[in-house]
Scaffold this motif. Structure first.
Motif, PDB file in Angstrom:
ATOM      1  N   UNK A   1      -1.886  -6.395  12.313  1.00  0.00           N
ATOM      2  CA  UNK A   1      -1.744  -5.637  10.967  1.00  0.00           C
ATOM      3  C   UNK A   1      -0.589  -5.663  10.146  1.00  0.00           C
ATOM      4  N   UNK A   2      -0.172  -4.678   9.530  1.00  0.00           N
ATOM      5  CA  UNK A   2       1.034  -4.752   8.751  1.00  0.00           C
ATOM      6  C   UNK A   2       2.302  -5.313   9.401  1.00  0.00           C
TER       7      UNK A   2
ATOM      8  N   UNK B   1       1.067   0.093   0.898  1.00  0.00           N
ATOM      9  CA  UNK B   1       0.789   1.410   1.020  1.00  0.00           C
ATOM     10  C   UNK B   1      -0.479   2.077   0.355  1.00  0.00           C
ATOM     11  N   UNK B   2      -0.517   3.268   0.109  1.00  0.00           N
ATOM     12  CA  UNK B   2      -2.058   3.570  -0.653  1.00  0.00           C
ATOM     13  C   UNK B   2      -1.588   3.533  -2.053  1.00  0.00           C
ATOM     14  N   UNK B   3      -2.932   3.170  -2.602  1.00  0.00           N
ATOM     15  CA  UNK B   3      -2.759   3.076  -4.028  1.00  0.00           C
ATOM     16  C   UNK B   3      -3.225   4.582  -4.708  1.00  0.00           C
ATOM     17  N   UNK B   4      -2.518   4.714  -5.729  1.00  0.00           N
ATOM     18  CA  UNK B   4      -2.628   5.973  -6.282  1.00  0.00           C
ATOM     19  C   UNK B   4      -4.078   6.232  -6.796  1.00  0.00           C
ATOM     20  N   UNK B   5      -4.985   5.249  -7.232  1.00  0.00           N
ATOM     21  CA  UNK B   5      -6.099   5.457  -7.537  1.00  0.00           C
ATOM     22  C   UNK B   5      -7.345   5.416  -6.384  1.00  0.00           C
TER      23      UNK B   5
ATOM     24  N   UNK C   1      -2.765  -0.759  -1.350  1.00  0.00           N
ATOM     25  CA  UNK C   1      -2.063  -1.764  -2.250  1.00  0.00           C
ATOM     26  C   UNK C   1      -1.336  -2.563  -1.313  1.00  0.00           C
ATOM     27  N   UNK C   2      -1.376  -3.863  -1.780  1.00  0.00           N
ATOM     28  CA  UNK C   2      -0.282  -4.772  -1.027  1.00  0.00           C
ATOM     29  C   UNK C   2       0.225  -5.920  -1.883  1.00  0.00           C
ATOM     30  N   UNK C   3       1.376  -6.108  -1.529  1.00  0.00           N
ATOM     31  CA  UNK C   3       2.296  -6.889  -2.535  1.00  0.00           C
ATOM     32  C   UNK C   3       3.216  -7.765  -1.787  1.00  0.00           C
ATOM     33  N   UNK C   4       3.152  -9.022  -1.740  1.00  0.00           N
ATOM     34  CA  UNK C   4       4.037  -9.957  -1.140  1.00  0.00           C
ATOM     35  C   UNK C   4       4.820 -10.777  -2.006  1.00  0.00           C
TER      36      UNK C   4
END
Length: 61
Positions: free
Chosen positions: A13-14, A31-35, A39-42
């Motif tokens: 996983x992460x 982490x969790x997306x506000x909406x 979300x994942x950013x690399x």
């Protein structure tokens, strides 16, 4: 391929994603997306991705 997050799948996983991104001098933010959802950013280093631009002192990774 999209997998069900509750399914038992091989891998780490992460943790594994962070290790792979770090191998290219990158950073991973997840982490969790506000909406809702996730979300994942690399961000990967272009220097690490291009063998011609690598620092010889670092060797191969």
């Amino acid at each position: 391929m999209i997998r069900n997050s509750t399914a038992a799948t091989p891998g780490r996983g992460l943790v594994g994603m962070r290790e792979r991104v770090a191998a290219f001098d990158g950073e991973l933010d997840a982490g969790p997306h506000p909406d809702g959802g996730w979300r994942l950013r690399a961000v990967l280093s272009a220097r690490a991705a291009d063998p011609a631009r690598r620092d010889p002192a670092q060797g191969d990774r």
